[in-house]
Design an enzyme around this catalytic site. Structure first.
Site, PDB file in Angstrom:
ATOM      1  N   GLN A 157     -69.540 -59.178  62.152  1.00  0.00           N
ATOM      2  CA  GLN A 157     -69.124 -60.053  62.634  1.00  0.00           C
ATOM      3  C   GLN A 157     -70.574 -60.906  63.685  1.00  0.00           C
ATOM      4  O   GLN A 157     -71.437 -59.948  64.484  1.00  0.00           O
ATOM      5  CB  GLN A 157     -67.556 -58.977  64.005  1.00  0.00           C
ATOM      6  N   HIS A 204     -62.794 -55.739  52.731  1.00  0.00           N
ATOM      7  CA  HIS A 204     -63.993 -56.220  51.953  1.00  0.00           C
ATOM      8  C   HIS A 204     -65.267 -55.932  53.032  1.00  0.00           C
ATOM      9  O   HIS A 204     -65.637 -56.570  54.156  1.00  0.00           O
ATOM     10  CB  HIS A 204     -63.777 -57.503  51.585  1.00  0.00           C
ATOM     11  N   HIS A 235     -67.798 -56.744  55.545  1.00  0.00           N
ATOM     12  CA  HIS A 235     -68.000 -57.960  56.580  1.00  0.00           C
ATOM     13  C   HIS A 235     -68.637 -57.611  57.742  1.00  0.00           C
ATOM     14  O   HIS A 235     -68.848 -55.855  58.162  1.00  0.00           O
ATOM     15  CB  HIS A 235     -66.975 -58.470  56.606  1.00  0.00           C
ATOM     16  N   PHE A 284     -62.137 -37.814  79.346  1.00  0.00           N
ATOM     17  CA  PHE A 284     -63.378 -37.012  80.170  1.00  0.00           C
ATOM     18  C   PHE A 284     -64.541 -38.574  80.217  1.00  0.00           C
ATOM     19  O   PHE A 284     -64.668 -38.353  80.917  1.00  0.00           O
ATOM     20  CB  PHE A 284     -63.922 -35.962  79.687  1.00  0.00           C
ATOM     21  N   HIS A 293     -65.795 -57.183  46.239  1.00  0.00           N
ATOM     22  CA  HIS A 293     -64.387 -56.782  47.008  1.00  0.00           C
ATOM     23  C   HIS A 293     -64.747 -55.158  47.353  1.00  0.00           C
ATOM     24  O   HIS A 293     -64.899 -54.923  48.375  1.00  0.00           O
ATOM     25  CB  HIS A 293     -63.376 -56.786  46.327  1.00  0.00           C
ATOM     26  N   SER A 344     -60.683 -53.804  60.342  1.00  0.00           N
ATOM     27  CA  SER A 344     -58.809 -54.306  59.576  1.00  0.00           C
ATOM     28  C   SER A 344     -58.786 -54.745  58.132  1.00  0.00           C
ATOM     29  O   SER A 344     -58.011 -54.977  58.059  1.00  0.00           O
ATOM     30  CB  SER A 344     -58.790 -55.188  60.620  1.00  0.00           C
ATOM     31  N   ASN A 358     -68.083 -52.986  61.825  1.00  0.00           N
ATOM     32  CA  ASN A 358     -66.890 -51.923  61.948  1.00  0.00           C
ATOM     33  C   ASN A 358     -66.566 -51.252  60.360  1.00  0.00           C
ATOM     34  O   ASN A 358     -66.603 -52.332  59.427  1.00  0.00           O
ATOM     35  CB  ASN A 358     -65.769 -52.384  62.328  1.00  0.00           C
TER      36      ASN A 358
END
Ligand SMILES: [Zn+2]
Ligand SMILES: [Zn+2]
Length: 239
Positions: free
Chosen positions: A74, A70, A72, A211, A20, A67, A59
């Protein structure tokens, strides 16, 4: 595994570690290679479906939109080629029409003081016109338009330079949040002479404001040469 809250038909989560607390910066090259192999395998599995483009991204950190804590990444399957990739493809084609060369091959060759890391089969560079401070790209030296066309044996070298680059960014910028993604040619295209797959890493340092949203123009106070130099300054300490 499929994303519990899918945004699209194909939306998968690659869980990068059984541990984790482990982040990409702390992973062994072997583990990172397994992550890359999973990305590649999933792209290959989506060939021949209605999916036209597979977008692989990561991310890292709350500020970058993560979010889950752990580690990861995508993978999303899109029924069309996304705008930013279309733009890269069109720009690269214009360049190719004028010079009969791939613009990304030229970036690799002409990196000079913008080179961050030089490995046997890949390079990490500060791109010539970065949108964000410390934006860093990783490209294969040998021309290839599709990420999934990388031989499984080449992924070890890619894992190595990816891990090193992230550790340099961690060291130079004190473990920033970042977004990372693969830009590759559309799934249903054959090999393209003008396009060259790459990974873009965008440390989340600056806020994007009105901007930038309104114009698509990014103000970046750091030159790519300065950014590359600062990242290289971490070499002795982190590697
Ligand atoms: Zn190329
Ligand atoms: Zn790109």
């Amino acid at each position: 595994v499929p994303n519990l809250f899918p945004a699209l038909d194909v939306h998968e989560v690659i869980i990068e570690s059984p541990d984790h607390g482990e982040t990409m910066a702390g992973m062994t090259s072997g583990r990172l290679e397994q992550v890359l192999a999973a990305w590649r395998q999933r792209v290959l599995d989506l060939r021949g479906t209605h999916i036209r483009y597979v977008h692989i991204f990561k991310n890292h950190g709350v500020e970058a939109g993560a979010s889950l804590e752990h580690s990861h990444s995508q993978l999303t399957g899109l029924p069309m080629v996304p705008h930013d990739v279309e733009e890269e493809l069109a720009g690269a084609l214009r360049y190719f029409a004028q010079k009969a060369r791939c613009i990304y091959c030229d970036h690799v060759r002409d990196a000079g003081t913008r080179a961050v890391l030089n490995a046997e089969h890949h390079v990490a560079i500060a791109p010539p016109v970065p949108r964000f401070p410390f934006e860093t790209w990783i490209l294969p030296r040998r021309h290839a338009s599709h990420f999934e066309s990388e031989e499984p044996g080449a992924l070890a070298g890619l894992a190595c330079i990816l891990g090193q680059t992230i550790r340099m960014i961690d060291q130079a910028l004190r473990k920033p949040a970042y977004n990372l993604f693969v830009h590759t040619a559309p799934l249903d295209e054959g090999p393209l002479g003008h396009y060259h797959w790459h990974i873009e890493i965008l440390p989340k340092l600056a806020k994007v404001g009105g901007f930038e949203w309104g114009t698509g123009i990014h103000i970046n106070e750091k030159t790519p040469e300065q950014a590359a130099k600062a990242l290289q300054g971490t070499l002795g300490e982190s590697l």
